[in-house]
Design a protein around this motif. Structure first.
Motif, PDB file in Angstrom:
ATOM      1  N   ALA A 104     -14.530 -18.695  -7.927  1.00 34.11           N
ATOM      2  CA  ALA A 104     -14.052 -20.079  -7.848  1.00 34.11           C
ATOM      3  C   ALA A 104     -13.173 -20.285  -6.612  1.00 34.11           C
ATOM      4  N   GLU A 105     -12.317 -19.296  -6.331  1.00 33.90           N
ATOM      5  CA  GLU A 105     -11.423 -19.447  -5.177  1.00 33.90           C
ATOM      6  C   GLU A 105     -12.072 -18.934  -3.890  1.00 33.90           C
ATOM      7  N   THR A 184      -3.955 -19.010  -1.266  1.00 38.73           N
ATOM      8  CA  THR A 184      -4.428 -20.394  -1.240  1.00 38.73           C
ATOM      9  C   THR A 184      -5.189 -20.681   0.060  1.00 38.73           C
ATOM     10  N   ARG A 185      -5.919 -21.804   0.071  1.00 39.19           N
ATOM     11  CA  ARG A 185      -6.705 -22.145   1.253  1.00 39.19           C
ATOM     12  C   ARG A 185      -5.810 -22.474   2.433  1.00 39.19           C
ATOM     13  N   LYS A 186      -4.680 -23.076   2.174  1.00 39.61           N
ATOM     14  CA  LYS A 186      -3.747 -23.443   3.228  1.00 39.61           C
ATOM     15  C   LYS A 186      -2.362 -22.924   2.864  1.00 39.61           C
ATOM     16  N   GLY A 187      -1.506 -22.814   3.862  1.00 40.06           N
ATOM     17  CA  GLY A 187      -0.147 -22.392   3.575  1.00 40.06           C
ATOM     18  C   GLY A 187       0.625 -22.199   4.859  1.00 40.06           C
ATOM     19  N   VAL A 188       1.818 -22.764   4.942  1.00 44.52           N
ATOM     20  CA  VAL A 188       2.628 -22.652   6.160  1.00 44.52           C
ATOM     21  C   VAL A 188       4.067 -22.275   5.839  1.00 44.52           C
ATOM     22  N   ALA A 189       4.252 -21.542   4.751  1.00 47.82           N
ATOM     23  CA  ALA A 189       5.608 -21.135   4.378  1.00 47.82           C
ATOM     24  C   ALA A 189       6.022 -19.924   5.203  1.00 47.82           C
TER      25      ALA A 189
ATOM     26  N   GLY B 151      -2.285 -29.657   9.223  1.00 43.36           N
ATOM     27  CA  GLY B 151      -3.582 -29.682   8.551  1.00 43.36           C
ATOM     28  C   GLY B 151      -4.223 -31.044   8.675  1.00 43.36           C
ATOM     29  N   GLY B 152      -4.705 -31.577   7.573  1.00 47.40           N
ATOM     30  CA  GLY B 152      -5.348 -32.878   7.585  1.00 47.40           C
ATOM     31  C   GLY B 152      -6.475 -32.940   6.587  1.00 47.40           C
ATOM     32  N   CYS B 155      -9.685 -30.290   7.000  1.00 47.35           N
ATOM     33  CA  CYS B 155      -9.404 -28.847   6.870  1.00 47.35           C
ATOM     34  C   CYS B 155     -10.267 -28.183   5.837  1.00 47.35           C
ATOM     35  N   ASP B 338       4.328 -31.062  -0.883  1.00 54.34           N
ATOM     36  CA  ASP B 338       3.208 -30.534  -0.081  1.00 54.34           C
ATOM     37  C   ASP B 338       2.760 -29.194  -0.640  1.00 54.34           C
ATOM     38  N   CYS B 340       0.544 -26.248  -2.371  1.00 55.68           N
ATOM     39  CA  CYS B 340      -0.870 -25.876  -2.347  1.00 55.68           C
ATOM     40  C   CYS B 340      -1.080 -24.780  -3.389  1.00 55.68           C
ATOM     41  N   ARG B 343      -7.513 -23.536  -5.938  1.00 56.16           N
ATOM     42  CA  ARG B 343      -8.251 -24.767  -6.248  1.00 56.16           C
ATOM     43  C   ARG B 343      -8.505 -24.964  -7.735  1.00 56.16           C
ATOM     44  N   HIS B 369      -5.164 -33.398  -0.798  1.00 60.07           N
ATOM     45  CA  HIS B 369      -6.350 -32.808  -0.198  1.00 60.07           C
ATOM     46  C   HIS B 369      -6.927 -31.910  -1.299  1.00 60.07           C
ATOM     47  N   ASP B 372      -8.797 -28.511  -1.019  1.00 62.49           N
ATOM     48  CA  ASP B 372      -7.992 -27.370  -0.568  1.00 62.49           C
ATOM     49  C   ASP B 372      -6.981 -26.921  -1.617  1.00 62.49           C
ATOM     50  N   ASN B 374      -4.378 -28.657  -2.000  1.00 60.27           N
ATOM     51  CA  ASN B 374      -3.131 -29.069  -1.326  1.00 60.27           C
ATOM     52  C   ASN B 374      -2.719 -30.447  -1.842  1.00 60.27           C
ATOM     53  N   GLY B 412       1.771 -26.496   2.069  1.00 59.00           N
ATOM     54  CA  GLY B 412       0.402 -26.250   2.521  1.00 59.00           C
ATOM     55  C   GLY B 412       0.204 -26.599   3.976  1.00 59.00           C
TER      56      GLY B 412
END
Lengths: 455, 455
Positions: A104-105, A184-189, B151-152, B155, B338, B340, B343, B369, B372, B374, B412
C-alpha cells in the motif's frame, strides 16, 4: 600494534565465531573489484548479525581509534571498500533479510546485505519495482548501492539510488544507532541526513537498514530498439537526436567495436558484423515511442537498425552490453572510467577519449549509459606490462581532466573511493573540499570511518 | 548594540542605496506568511544585486557575528524567514534573472529571486517543464523553494524541489562563494552538498544560484476527475483505493466542507452543493487511467463524480483548492498544519484531526495533497480571541504528535522554521538532533545563518 584491550572489546561486541583473523580470509575480503587500487592489511574481519552488533563494533573501534571499513558484496569499482592498514573489515553481506515489503505504501525495508536482485524479486512478487539496476545487481547489496549511490541502465528514465532511498538506520561516529529520513512520501523535518549518507562511501557512518520507495512494476515487456553505427560520433549524434526529440527511453546504452569484438572472441556471437558501434535502446511506453527512437537512429545515420518485441532476441542484443566488461577482462587488467558529461558533449568526449588512447598508446574500449552522458571508457593493458600500466594511468587521469573541462564529473555512478581522489579534487576545488572535511569531522569526530577514501 | 564598524563594513559590501534601515520598510520584510510565528527586530534590510555582494554581506556579518536571515518572496508558512533580533535581512527577490535555459541538457540556471511561475513560463517556451508547483508559485522564488524543499500539487507523481535541484552556488559560513552539485544527469563526486542545502531553510548558507533539471512539457491538457464524498473517511477510502489500483494521478487533492463553504461564502460558487468532501484528481496519461480513477472514486462511495476534458470547467473545480486558504483567512487568523502520514493512514489521521477539533473547541478545515498523505489542517479562530488562539495552538501540537505516532512527519513540505521546532524534536529524537547540530556547527561555525530556526 593493537593492544589486547581492543581485541577484547571487539570480542565482546559480537557473539563467538563472528571475528576472523586468518590471513587468507582477511585478504579475500580486503578489496573490491577495483584491481588497480591499493589495499591495506586489516586487523580483523567481523561479520555482525544485527544492527546492535554493528553498533557495538563501531563503539569499540571508536574508543580505540581503529579504522572501520564497511563492505557489502565487494563489487565496487573505485576501491571504496578496500582495507586500510590496521582496520576492522565490517562485512554486512550476512545481514540480508528483507524486513518488509509494504504494497500500500509502495516501500520496502531491508537489511544492508540484501542483494539488489533479491529485493527486485521480492518487490516483483507484489507487483512492485525497485528501479536502480547497476550491472552488479545479481551480487551487489542495497547497503553498498546506497553507500555509493549506485546507478545503472534504467537511470536515464528512472533515476539513481538516491531517488529511491527514503530513510535509513545508521551507526554514527558517536557509536549510536539512529534513524534518519522517513517512511512517508514527503517530509522536510530537518536536514536531509539520509540523502547525505547516500553516496558517502562509508566515510560518515555504517548503514544498518535501508527504507526504499518502490514503483509499480511496468506492464508488459519493454520494446527493444537497436541501431548500428559506423562511428562513435554518428552514435553520439543519434543520442543527441533522441534527447532533442523528447524521447525518454528506459535504457540507452552504447557499446563500441572493441567491446563487440571482445564479446565475439569469447562467445562467438557475430555482434561486430552488425556494425562498429551499437546503441541499445529500451522503451517501456507505447509502440509510438519505440518507432520514434528507431527513426532517430536511422536519421542519425544508422547502418542497420531493428525493433524487437521478442524477449529472447532483445536479451541477446543487450548481452553485448552485459558481457563487454568480463570479455575485456579476459584480455588483461582493465582500468574502468566513469566520467559523466552533459549529454550534448558525448560525441566530443568520445573523440577526446579516442585521442587519449592514441596519445598514450593504450586500448580504450567504450561502454556508456549514453542517454545520461555517463561514459565507461575501459582501458585494457597486457597482463604484466608495467610500462603500459603507467601509460593507462596517465590516460585515465587525462580523461578525468577532460570530463571536468567539459563541465562534467569524474564519477557518474561508481564513486570516488581511491581511484578518483585526485580527479575529484580537480573537479570540486579546495573550497568545496573544505566543506567536505568539515562534515566528515562533524559526523566522524574520531576519524574512524573508511579513512583515506573520498577525502 | 551594533558598532559603527559593522555598519561601515556592511556599507562597503554593497553599492549605495541597497541598505534600508527605515523601521517601516524593515518591519514590512521582517516576517513570512506564518502569522502566528514571532518575529524579531532586524538591524538592516540589504538588497544585494549579485552573488559577490551577497558574499561580501555574509563576510561582514560573519566577522561581526551578526545574524543573517535570508528571504525570497516571504511566502513561507513556518516562520523560517522571520527576522531575529539584531539580524541583517538579506532580501534576494531582486536577484531574479533566468541565466540559462538549456533545451538539449534539459536544465535551467537561475538566480534565487526568480519566481517559480516565471521559471515555468520560460521553460514552457522551450517545450520544457519545471514540475514543483507549490500553491505560492505565482509569488514564491526558486531560492526559497530550494531552501524549504517546496512541494506542491504534482509531487504525488513528479516529486519535490529536491528531485529537480542539480546544483547550486552558495555563500558558505566561511564567507566564500562556492559551487556544489553538478550540471550532468548523474554525479557522485563527493557528498551531496546540494541536497543538504535543499531544505536547510537558510541555516547552512545563502543560495545565490540554482541549477534545476527540467522535464519535457506534457502533451495536451490533463484530464480532470472529481468526486464528491459524504465524509472524510469515504474520501480517504477512495485515496487508498487509487493507490491500491496502481493509478498514478498527477494531482490528488482533498478539500473538505469547511473549505467549500468558505469559498462559496466568498465567491458564491455552489461548491458545497456538490458534496461534503471533494477529491480533485488529474491524470496526464491516457483516458484509460482517467476512467480508472473515476471508477475508484465511484466504488469508494462517491455521491457524485465527473470527468472533464474542458479546461475551463477543470480550472473552476480546482479553484476550490486554490481559493480555500484565502477564503478561510477571511474568517480569522489561520494556523496551517502540514503533517504527512503513510497514505493508508490518511483516514485515521483525518479522524484524529476531527477529534482534536472537537476536544479543543476549534474549527479545523482540511485541504490535503491526499495522494501523498500530506494533510494541511487549517485551524481557524475568531479575530482577537486569545483564548481560542491558545486552544488552537494546543490542537496544533496535538496533531503534530499524532502524525509522529502514526509513523509520519510534522512537516511534509512547509519546513520547520519556528512553528514546528517542538514537533521536529519529538519526531527526530535527541540523537538525530545531535547530528543536526554537528552539521550546523561545521558549515556555519560563526552561527550566523538564521539562528534559532530548525534547531
Amino acid at each position: 600494534m593493537l593492544g589486547v584491550s581492543f581485541l577484547e572489546a571487539l570480542a565482546a561486541a559480537v557473539p563467538p565465531g563472528r571475528i576472523f583473523r586468518d590471513a587468507d580470509i582477511m585478504a579475500a575480503h580486503a578489496r573490491d573489484q577495483a584491481a588497480w587500487a591499493p589495499a591495506g592489511r586489516p586487523v580483523a574481519l567481523v561479520r555482525p548479525q544485527n544492527p546492535e552488533q554493528v553498533r557495538a563494533v563501531v563503539a569499540a573501534c571508536a574508543e580505540h581509534r581503529v579504522p572501520v571499513v564497511t563492505r557489502g558484496a565487494g563489487t565496487g569499482l573505485s576501491g571504496g571498500a578496500n582495507a586500510v592498514d590496521g582496520c576492522v573489515l565490517l562485512a554486512l553481506d550476512g545481514m540480508d533479510r528483507i524486513l518488509e515489503v509494504d504494497e500500500a505504501e509502495q516501500l520496502a525495508v531491508v537489511q544492508p546485505g540484501v542483494v539488489n536482485d533479491h529485493l527486485r524479486a521480492a518487490a516483483a512478487e507484489r507487483g512492485l519495482w525497485y528501479p536502480p539496476d547497476p550491472a552488479s545487481s545479481p551480487w551487489s547489496t542495497i547497503g553498498g548501492n546506497a553507500a555509493t549511490n549506485a546507478g545503472g541502465v534504467c537511470c536515464v528514465k528512472y533515476g539513481v539510488t538516491r531517488d529511491y532511498v527514503l530513510g535509513m538506520q545508521v551507526v554514527t561516529g558517536m557509536g549510536e544507532l539512529v534513524r534518519v529520513g522517513r517512511r512517508t512520501r514527503k517530509g522536510v523535518a530537518g536536514y536531509d541526513l539520509a540523502g547525505l549518507f547516500v553516496g558517502s562511501e562509508g566515510t560518515l557512518g555504517v548503514i544498518t537498514e535501508v527504507t526504499v520507495r518502490l514503483l509499480r512494476l511496468p506492464e508488459g515487456p519493454p520494446k527493444t530498439v537497436v541501431g548500428a553505427f559506423g562511428s562513435l560520433v554518428a552514435a553520439g549524434r543519434a543520442v543527441a537526436a533522441t534527447a532533442a526529440a523528447g524521447i525518454t527511453p528506459s535504457a540507452l546504452e552504447l557499446v563500441d567495436r572493441y567491446c563487440l569484438r571482445a564479446v565475439d572472441d569469447w562467445k562467438n556471437m557475430g555482434l561486430a558484423d552488425l556494425g562498429n558501434v551499437l546503441l541499445l535502446g529500451r522503451v517501456d511506453t507505447g509502440d509510438e515511442e519505440a518507432a520514434a527512437l528507431r527513426a532517430c537512429f536511422d536519421e542519425a545515420g544508422a547502418t542497420w537498425s531493428t525493433r524487437s518485441t521478442d524477449a529472447e532476441e532483445a536479451e541477446a542484443l543487450f548481452s553485448a552490453r552485459r558481457l563487454a566488461y568480463p570479455a575485456l577482462e579476459r584480455l588483461g587488467p582493465v582500468l574502468t572510467e566513469d566520467v559523466c558529461v552533459p549529454r550534448g558533449l558525448v560525441p566530443e568526449m568520445l573523440a577526446r577519449i579516442e585521442a587519449h588512447a592514441k596519445a598514450h598508446a593504450v586500448h580504450i574500449a567504450n561502454i556508456a549509459h549514453a542517454g545520461d552522458g555517463n561514459l565507461h571508457p575501459l582501458i585494457v593493458v597486457p597482463e604484466g606490462d608495467d610500462e603500459a600500466r603507467g601509460r593507462a594511468q596517465a590516460a585515465f587521469e587525462a580523461i578525468l581532466d577532460d570530463a571536468v573541462a567539459l563541465g562534467g564529473t569524474v564519477t557518474g555512478e561508481h564513486g570516488v573511493g581511491l581511484l578518483k581522489k585526485r580527479g575529484m579534487r580537480a573537479e570540486l576545488g579546495e573550497d568545496v573540499l573544505t566543506l567536505h572535511r568539515a562534515i566528515k569531522a562533524a559526523l566522524d569526530p574520531a576519524g574512524i570511518f573508511n579513512p583515506g577514501k573520498i577525502i
